[in-house]
Design a protein around this motif. Sequence first.
Motif, mmCIF file in Angstrom:
data_model
loop_
_atom_site.group_PDB
_atom_site.id
_atom_site.type_symbol
_atom_site.label_atom_id
_atom_site.label_comp_id
_atom_site.label_asym_id
_atom_site.label_seq_id
_atom_site.Cartn_x
_atom_site.Cartn_y
_atom_site.Cartn_z
ATOM 1 N N VAL A 149 21.132 -15.883 -88.860
ATOM 2 C CA VAL A 149 20.183 -16.876 -88.378
ATOM 3 C C VAL A 149 19.721 -17.702 -89.575
ATOM 4 N N ALA A 150 19.222 -18.891 -89.310
ATOM 5 C CA ALA A 150 18.811 -19.807 -90.375
ATOM 6 C C ALA A 150 17.851 -19.127 -91.342
ATOM 7 N N GLY A 151 18.154 -19.229 -92.617
ATOM 8 C CA GLY A 151 17.289 -18.697 -93.661
ATOM 9 C C GLY A 151 17.465 -17.207 -93.926
ATOM 10 N N GLU A 152 18.355 -16.539 -93.206
ATOM 11 C CA GLU A 152 18.539 -15.093 -93.357
ATOM 12 C C GLU A 152 19.527 -14.790 -94.482
ATOM 13 N N ASP A 153 19.185 -13.839 -95.319
ATOM 14 C CA ASP A 153 20.095 -13.329 -96.331
ATOM 15 C C ASP A 153 21.248 -12.630 -95.614
ATOM 16 N N PHE A 154 22.490 -12.909 -95.984
ATOM 17 C CA PHE A 154 23.631 -12.375 -95.244
ATOM 18 C C PHE A 154 23.685 -10.850 -95.263
ATOM 19 N N GLY A 181 27.957 -10.063 -86.270
ATOM 20 C CA GLY A 181 27.073 -11.022 -85.627
ATOM 21 C C GLY A 181 26.925 -12.253 -86.489
ATOM 22 N N TYR A 182 26.112 -13.174 -86.023
ATOM 23 C CA TYR A 182 25.894 -14.419 -86.757
ATOM 24 C C TYR A 182 24.556 -14.396 -87.481
ATOM 25 N N GLY A 229 29.508 -15.919 -89.682
ATOM 26 C CA GLY A 229 29.785 -14.633 -89.045
ATOM 27 C C GLY A 229 29.724 -13.545 -90.102
ATOM 28 N N VAL A 230 28.900 -12.524 -89.860
ATOM 29 C CA VAL A 230 28.698 -11.465 -90.841
ATOM 30 C C VAL A 230 29.119 -10.127 -90.238
#
Length: 152
Positions: free
Chosen positions: A65-70, A62-63, A31-32
């Motif tokens: 997604v796979a591989g995404e820089d926070f 939001g959350y 969660g970001v």
Amino acid sequence: MKRLLAPIWRAIRGPLQWRILWLAHSKYMIGVTGVVRDDAGRVLVLRHRMWPAERQWGLPTGYAVAGEDFAQTVVREVREETGLDVKPGRLVHLKSGYRLRVEVAYEARLVGDATFSIDSFEILEARWVTPDSLPHGMQDSHRQLITGSTPD
């Protein structure tokens, strides 16, 4: 047993080793949250449709997604929820210990136009407020992020 396993582990380097690690370890949602400020020092707060009625106000969240820089998750979430463009800043909060979630928060700055284009599916209202005029029903942890105190 350890002497037997170590050479085998070294021999299976690469994708098989990663697959074994993936299967053996916990999986988490990330969660970001973004503490977004404008040039006047005001903070972006949103009234979230899906949150409990008595605590609907909070920061863009939001959350990943796979591989995404926070830090880029903040940029994406703010754009999706409000139509605003932001530049991510420093990491201000990182907390684990939840069953399936890790929480991350970044500072962010508004860049460009401040005209809202609200995603009405998720967001009911967006406002720029000063840290001392936060709306009633603000998430406590988000209030703490805004004021700089440590969220529980």
